[in-house]
Structure formats: structure tokens, C-alpha cells
Design a protein around this motif. Structure first.
Motif, PDB file in Angstrom:
ATOM      1  N   ASN A 118     -22.709  22.015  14.239  1.00 44.04           N
ATOM      2  CA  ASN A 118     -22.007  19.954  14.536  1.00 44.04           C
ATOM      3  C   ASN A 118     -21.668  20.919  16.103  1.00 44.04           C
ATOM      4  O   ASN A 118     -20.555  21.188  16.077  1.00 44.04           O
ATOM      5  CB  ASN A 118     -21.348  20.359  13.018  1.00 44.04           C
ATOM      6  CG  ASN A 118     -21.234  18.625  13.573  1.00 44.04           C
ATOM      7  OD1 ASN A 118     -21.715  17.977  13.594  1.00 44.04           O
ATOM      8  ND2 ASN A 118     -19.694  17.714  13.176  1.00 44.04           N
ATOM      9  N   LYS A 139     -10.665  13.225  12.800  1.00 50.43           N
ATOM     10  CA  LYS A 139     -10.640  12.177  11.839  1.00 50.43           C
ATOM     11  C   LYS A 139      -9.741  12.945  10.831  1.00 50.43           C
ATOM     12  O   LYS A 139      -8.858  13.964  11.086  1.00 50.43           O
ATOM     13  CB  LYS A 139     -11.696  14.422  11.230  1.00 50.43           C
ATOM     14  CG  LYS A 139     -12.976  14.074  12.250  1.00 50.43           C
ATOM     15  CD  LYS A 139     -13.668  15.032  11.566  1.00 50.43           C
ATOM     16  CE  LYS A 139     -15.761  15.514  11.731  1.00 50.43           C
ATOM     17  NZ  LYS A 139     -16.046  16.633  11.378  1.00 50.43           N
ATOM     18  N   HIS A 198     -14.806  23.023   2.953  1.00 51.73           N
ATOM     19  CA  HIS A 198     -13.808  22.616   3.006  1.00 51.73           C
ATOM     20  C   HIS A 198     -14.700  21.499   2.233  1.00 51.73           C
ATOM     21  O   HIS A 198     -14.593  20.370   1.512  1.00 51.73           O
ATOM     22  CB  HIS A 198     -12.676  21.840   3.630  1.00 51.73           C
ATOM     23  CG  HIS A 198     -13.015  21.008   4.667  1.00 51.73           C
ATOM     24  ND1 HIS A 198     -14.356  21.944   5.298  1.00 51.73           N
ATOM     25  CD2 HIS A 198     -13.088  20.096   5.348  1.00 51.73           C
ATOM     26  CE1 HIS A 198     -14.518  20.517   6.857  1.00 51.73           C
ATOM     27  NE2 HIS A 198     -13.837  19.641   6.681  1.00 51.73           N
ATOM     28  N   ARG A 199     -15.960  21.028   2.524  1.00 53.59           N
ATOM     29  CA  ARG A 199     -17.471  20.408   1.439  1.00 53.59           C
ATOM     30  C   ARG A 199     -18.325  21.229   0.261  1.00 53.59           C
ATOM     31  O   ARG A 199     -18.138  21.879   0.281  1.00 53.59           O
ATOM     32  CB  ARG A 199     -18.327  20.121   2.705  1.00 53.59           C
ATOM     33  CG  ARG A 199     -17.756  19.732   4.363  1.00 53.59           C
ATOM     34  CD  ARG A 199     -17.129  18.462   4.202  1.00 53.59           C
ATOM     35  NE  ARG A 199     -16.675  17.716   4.849  1.00 53.59           N
ATOM     36  CZ  ARG A 199     -15.406  16.765   5.181  1.00 53.59           C
ATOM     37  NH1 ARG A 199     -14.369  16.826   4.248  1.00 53.59           N
ATOM     38  NH2 ARG A 199     -14.798  16.323   6.703  1.00 53.59           N
ATOM     39  N   HIS A 225     -25.452  21.951   9.740  1.00 50.47           N
ATOM     40  CA  HIS A 225     -25.872  19.909  10.076  1.00 50.47           C
ATOM     41  C   HIS A 225     -25.564  19.484  10.823  1.00 50.47           C
ATOM     42  O   HIS A 225     -25.084  20.487  12.071  1.00 50.47           O
ATOM     43  CB  HIS A 225     -24.726  19.353   8.886  1.00 50.47           C
ATOM     44  CG  HIS A 225     -23.308  19.614   9.427  1.00 50.47           C
ATOM     45  ND1 HIS A 225     -22.203  20.952   9.085  1.00 50.47           N
ATOM     46  CD2 HIS A 225     -22.946  18.456  10.372  1.00 50.47           C
ATOM     47  CE1 HIS A 225     -21.419  20.595   9.262  1.00 50.47           C
ATOM     48  NE2 HIS A 225     -21.406  19.475  10.286  1.00 50.47           N
ATOM     49  N   ASP A 278     -22.023  26.336  11.031  1.00 48.64           N
ATOM     50  CA  ASP A 278     -22.419  25.308  11.672  1.00 48.64           C
ATOM     51  C   ASP A 278     -22.598  24.737  12.845  1.00 48.64           C
ATOM     52  O   ASP A 278     -21.881  25.437  14.086  1.00 48.64           O
ATOM     53  CB  ASP A 278     -20.456  25.109  11.429  1.00 48.64           C
ATOM     54  CG  ASP A 278     -19.977  23.606  11.814  1.00 48.64           C
ATOM     55  OD1 ASP A 278     -20.845  22.658  12.046  1.00 48.64           O
ATOM     56  OD2 ASP A 278     -18.289  23.433  11.637  1.00 48.64           O
ATOM     57  N   SER A 309     -15.658  26.479   8.858  1.00 42.20           N
ATOM     58  CA  SER A 309     -15.117  25.358   9.065  1.00 42.20           C
ATOM     59  C   SER A 309     -16.213  24.299   8.316  1.00 42.20           C
ATOM     60  O   SER A 309     -15.893  22.918   8.449  1.00 42.20           O
ATOM     61  CB  SER A 309     -15.457  24.450  10.876  1.00 42.20           C
ATOM     62  OG  SER A 309     -17.610  25.647  11.242  1.00 42.20           O
ATOM     63  N   VAL A 310     -16.840  24.288   7.486  1.00 45.80           N
ATOM     64  CA  VAL A 310     -17.530  23.288   5.914  1.00 45.80           C
ATOM     65  C   VAL A 310     -16.572  23.443   4.947  1.00 45.80           C
ATOM     66  O   VAL A 310     -17.304  23.487   4.198  1.00 45.80           O
ATOM     67  CB  VAL A 310     -19.207  23.106   6.932  1.00 45.80           C
ATOM     68  CG1 VAL A 310     -18.983  21.854   7.255  1.00 45.80           C
ATOM     69  CG2 VAL A 310     -19.663  24.053   6.887  1.00 45.80           C
ATOM     70  N   GLY A 339     -11.421  20.232   9.623  1.00 41.49           N
ATOM     71  CA  GLY A 339     -10.761  20.011   8.721  1.00 41.49           C
ATOM     72  C   GLY A 339     -10.285  20.750   7.426  1.00 41.49           C
ATOM     73  O   GLY A 339     -10.102  21.091   6.784  1.00 41.49           O
ATOM     74  N   ARG A 381     -28.167  17.828   6.590  1.00 44.22           N
ATOM     75  CA  ARG A 381     -27.700  16.172   5.520  1.00 44.22           C
ATOM     76  C   ARG A 381     -29.319  15.222   5.707  1.00 44.22           C
ATOM     77  O   ARG A 381     -28.112  14.120   5.142  1.00 44.22           O
ATOM     78  CB  ARG A 381     -26.569  16.179   5.968  1.00 44.22           C
ATOM     79  CG  ARG A 381     -25.199  17.229   5.392  1.00 44.22           C
ATOM     80  CD  ARG A 381     -23.996  16.548   6.235  1.00 44.22           C
ATOM     81  NE  ARG A 381     -23.100  17.385   6.362  1.00 44.22           N
ATOM     82  CZ  ARG A 381     -22.012  17.147   6.569  1.00 44.22           C
ATOM     83  NH1 ARG A 381     -21.310  17.011   7.790  1.00 44.22           N
ATOM     84  NH2 ARG A 381     -20.608  18.711   6.372  1.00 44.22           N
ATOM     85  N   ARG A 400     -19.017  27.229  18.630  1.00 47.22           N
ATOM     86  CA  ARG A 400     -18.852  28.011  17.167  1.00 47.22           C
ATOM     87  C   ARG A 400     -20.302  28.311  17.521  1.00 47.22           C
ATOM     88  O   ARG A 400     -20.594  29.409  17.213  1.00 47.22           O
ATOM     89  CB  ARG A 400     -19.077  27.063  16.079  1.00 47.22           C
ATOM     90  CG  ARG A 400     -17.537  26.340  15.714  1.00 47.22           C
ATOM     91  CD  ARG A 400     -18.228  24.509  15.028  1.00 47.22           C
ATOM     92  NE  ARG A 400     -16.931  24.249  14.967  1.00 47.22           N
ATOM     93  CZ  ARG A 400     -16.994  23.199  14.328  1.00 47.22           C
ATOM     94  NH1 ARG A 400     -17.421  22.290  14.333  1.00 47.22           N
ATOM     95  NH2 ARG A 400     -15.551  22.672  13.813  1.00 47.22           N
ATOM     96  N   ARG A 409     -22.980  13.313   9.855  1.00 49.24           N
ATOM     97  CA  ARG A 409     -23.514  12.450   8.534  1.00 49.24           C
ATOM     98  C   ARG A 409     -24.534  10.928   9.000  1.00 49.24           C
ATOM     99  O   ARG A 409     -24.212  10.623   9.776  1.00 49.24           O
ATOM    100  CB  ARG A 409     -23.027  12.243   8.434  1.00 49.24           C
ATOM    101  CG  ARG A 409     -21.254  12.975   7.738  1.00 49.24           C
ATOM    102  CD  ARG A 409     -19.690  12.491   7.815  1.00 49.24           C
ATOM    103  NE  ARG A 409     -18.892  13.815   7.847  1.00 49.24           N
ATOM    104  CZ  ARG A 409     -17.756  13.543   7.438  1.00 49.24           C
ATOM    105  NH1 ARG A 409     -16.985  12.293   6.537  1.00 49.24           N
ATOM    106  NH2 ARG A 409     -17.299  13.877   7.668  1.00 49.24           N
TER     107      ARG A 409
END
Ligand code: 3PG
Length: 377
Positions: free
Chosen positions: A23, A189, A145-146, A59, A21, A142-143, A357, A110, A36, A62
């Protein structure tokens, strides 16, 4: 179930596809080195030492968002090779010619439509990339949940495991109980925060989330209503039935001419100025609640921390948490970056998660698709 880690997987001379991650905040066009990234360097260092051929997928934001950019700068920050491609000849050649101990970052995942494709069959990422690899690692709780191909697709078709960052997040989070906690929910978010509101009442809201909750209570914030119009449309109807018993900000700091901070009480809204922080009265409310709490969960900044004069609310909350005796769990990419930026003593928090998230969903008791996919194979 114990997931394979770098202690149990043999990565030597193997082509390893790793999801990180990266981001991060983009300030004046510049990608910022994040907490991170610092953490992921530990995993990358181990992979290099163990002579893996490491290819990173990650990524930045978005499609459609202003900070949706190439990962070229991110590669510089990590000091790794970069190829501005994912599925084309350039990428395939860079991947297949990588030597043991080398690390390569591919372009923003992405930017490929199939990242958002739930099917494994008609998916170029799976059909073209997966056959080039021996092992898939997820290092990004941290990603997780996607349900996106780089998170949930590859672990279904490749031998898989977890990197050191994900391993550490899971280890710490499994030990934490947040029942009866004080929830301080901020950031930009709202989606995942809503799940927490459904189950908990001892909640203070700050940041853009707090503004949306304020609007959901029926207040008109003026210029900020306009600035948030898409989010107002999407989230305010969902928030309306949930905000009655939660604490929302009672004053805000706006940015007036000359980039100056001015505080305005809620009763003086609507205002022609956009909101950048919570005001002093709201900060005092937060501090009072923090003093009474035994457990604290904080996610998301209270204001615009890119500019320190609008990070005062976040700073006040951090200071109160670090002084309190409560066990605190703090998360969110911007939140952890703010801790770093404000030089807050990290050892005074119970646990600082690198996730936002995903952490919300985990705390709300949901299963994370990225972790579930790792268990399937
Ligand atoms: C984050 O910053 O929380 C993660 O990178 C996930 O980003 P996303 O909300 O755009 O999926």
C-alpha cells in the motif's frame, strides 16, 4: 510464543503464499516505491535464493477510494511477475506453473469480496487458493490489525510463519515501553489514534487527525470542514469527550491561489481555503514539547508531504526529534516515506516502524488478529 520464520521453515521447491504490504502513495497516477517495498525485498530475495515458488498477496487502498488501483505498477517497482487475476484461470495457471526461485504478484486482494468475509467455509479465497499452497507467510505487521482473509484466514488452514519484515517489527516493538511518552499523532487515519487518546493525555495532534480534534473542540475550519465531512461525521462525536486536555494545532497552512502556502492562526478561521499543513506557531509548540520529553511516539505526517512546501510541519517535528535525547518510536507508511523523502538521518530515531494503524493498536495494548491467527495453527 515463537513463530516459525524463514530460518526454521523449509521453503525449498514449496509454493509459498506471502502477504506483503505494498500500500503506497499514488502521485499523479503513479505508484511510489516505498520504504515498505524496500524492506519486503529482503524477504523476497531470501525466498528466491532458497528456491521457493513465491506468490504475493497485497492491497492498494480500499474499494471506493481514489487510490484503489491495480497492482500492475507495484509489480514493476518490485521487479516481479504480475497477473491481473486472483481466483480465475489466469491466476491458477500462473501459480501452478511458477518455477522455484520465481516470484509472482496477484491482483489487488481487496478487489475480491471474500477478502472481507470472516467465514472460512463459504470463502473462495480459502476454497480455491489455499489448496494450491504449501506454506503461508505473513510479512506485513502493518496490516495485522485487519481481520481479513489474506491476514487471518490463510494462517488457520495452512502451515504458516512470518517473513523477515514482520519478524524484525515484532523483535523491536517487544522491547519498547511507551508509558509516559509524548504522543505526536497525525496522518489521515483517525480510528486507531482514538485508542491512544483514551489512555494518554500527553498528546499533540497534527495532520488530518489534528484538524478533526480541532473540530471536536468546537472550531469551524470552513472549507476544511466540508472537505472532511465524512470523517467529521464518523469521528468527531467519538473525539469530543477525549480532546479537552490534548494539544491541537493553533495555526494552519492553507493552499491559496497559485498553489502558494499561507499561514492562518486558528482564531481567523473559518477560511475558504483547505488546510495542507500545520503552521509555524504549532511547529514551535511541538518543538518545545519534544525538548521536554523522555519518550516520544510519533505516527502520521503533519501535512501534505506529497508537496514539499506543505511538509514543513513534518520536517520541523522530525528535526526536533532527531536533536532530542528522548527515545523515539516513529511509525506510519506516509511517515516513513517522508523520512526517506526529506533525507532525515534515520539513525537518530530510536526505532522506525513500517506500520501505522497496526502500530497504534499494538501500542494501545490490543492484540492484533493477524498475529493471533498465526499462533492458533
Ligand atoms: C497501512 O497503510 O497502514 C496499511 O496498509 C493498512 O491499510 P488499511 O488501513 O487500508 O487497512
Amino acid at each position: 510464543m515463537k513463530l516459525p520464520t524463514l530460518s526454521t521453515l523449509n521453503v525449498r521447491n514449496k509454493r509459498v503464499l506471502i502477504r506483503l504490504d505494498l500500500n503506497t502513495e499514488i502521485i499523479k497516477g503513479k505508484a511510489q516505491f516505498s520504504a515498505r517495498m524496500k524492506a519486503h525485498l529482503i524477504t523476497l530475495k531470501e525466498l528466491k535464493k532458497k528456491k521457493a515458488k513465491t506468490i504475493i498477496l497485497a492491497h492498494q487502498s480500499r474499494p471506493g477510494k481514489p487510490d484503489f488501483t491495480s497492482l500492475k505498477q507495484h509489480a514493476k517497482l518490485l521487479k516481479v511477475k504480475f497477473v491481473p487475476d486472483i481466483l480465475g484461470k489466469k491466476a491458477v495457471s500462473a501459480i501452478t506453473s511458477l518455477k522455484p526461485g520465481q516470484v509472482l504478484l496477484l491482483e489487488n486482494i481487496r478487489s475480491i469480496k471474500d477478502e472481507f468475509n470472516q467465514s472460512l467455509k463459504n470463502n473462495d479465497l480459502i476454497n480455491i487458493l489455499a489448496p494450491l499452497f504449501d506454506i503461508y507467510l505473513n510479512d506485513a505487521f502493518s496490516v495485522s490489525h485487519r481481520s481479513q482473509t489474506s491476514v487471518t484466514g490463510f494462517p488457520q488452514v495452512l502451515k504458516s510463519g512470518i517473513g523477515r519484515v514482520l519478524e524484525s517489527e515484532l523483535k523491536h516493538l517487544q522491547k519498547i515501553k511507551v508509558k509516559n511518552a509524548l504522543f505526536i499523532l497525525g496522518g489521515a487515519k483517525p480510528k486507531e489514534n482514538i485508542d491512544i487518546l483514551k489512555k494518554n493525555k500527553n498528546v499533540i495532534t497534527t495532520g488530518i487527525f489534528g484538524q478533526l480534534c480541532t473540530i471536536a473542540k468546537g472550531h469551524n475550519l470552513g472549507a476544511q470542514n466540508k472537505f472532511l465531512k465524512d470523517k467529521v461525521k464518523e469521528f468527531v462525536p467519538k473525539l469530543k469527550p477525549l480532546v479537552k486536555n490534548i494539544q491541537t494545532p493553533i495555526d494552519f497552512a492553507v493552499r491559496v491561489e497559485g498553489n502558494k502556502r499561507k499561514e492562518i492562526p486558528l482564531e481567523d478561521f473559518p477560511s475558504k481555503y483547505e488546510i495542507f499543513d500545520i503552521g509555524k506557531k504549532t511547529q514551535a509548540l511541538c518543538i518545545k514539547k519534544i525538548k521536554q520529553a523522555k519518550y516520544i511516539f510519533m505516527k502520521g505526517v503533519a501535512g501534505y508531504c506529497e508537496d514539499l512546501k506543505f511538509c514543513q510541519g513534518t520536517h520541523a517535528i522530525f528535526k526536533a526529534i532527531t536533536k532530542s535525547k528522548a527515545f523515539s518510536l516513529v511509525g506510519g507508511g506516509h511517515t516513513t516515506d517522508a523520512i526517506q523523502k526529506l533525507k532525515i538521518n534515520k539513525s537518530r530515531f530510536g526505532y522506525i516502524s513500517l506500520s501505522g494503524g497496526a502500530l497504534d493498536e499494538y501500542i494501545a495494548g490490543k492484540k492484533l488478529p493477524g498475529i493471533e491467527a498465526l499462533k492458533k495453527k
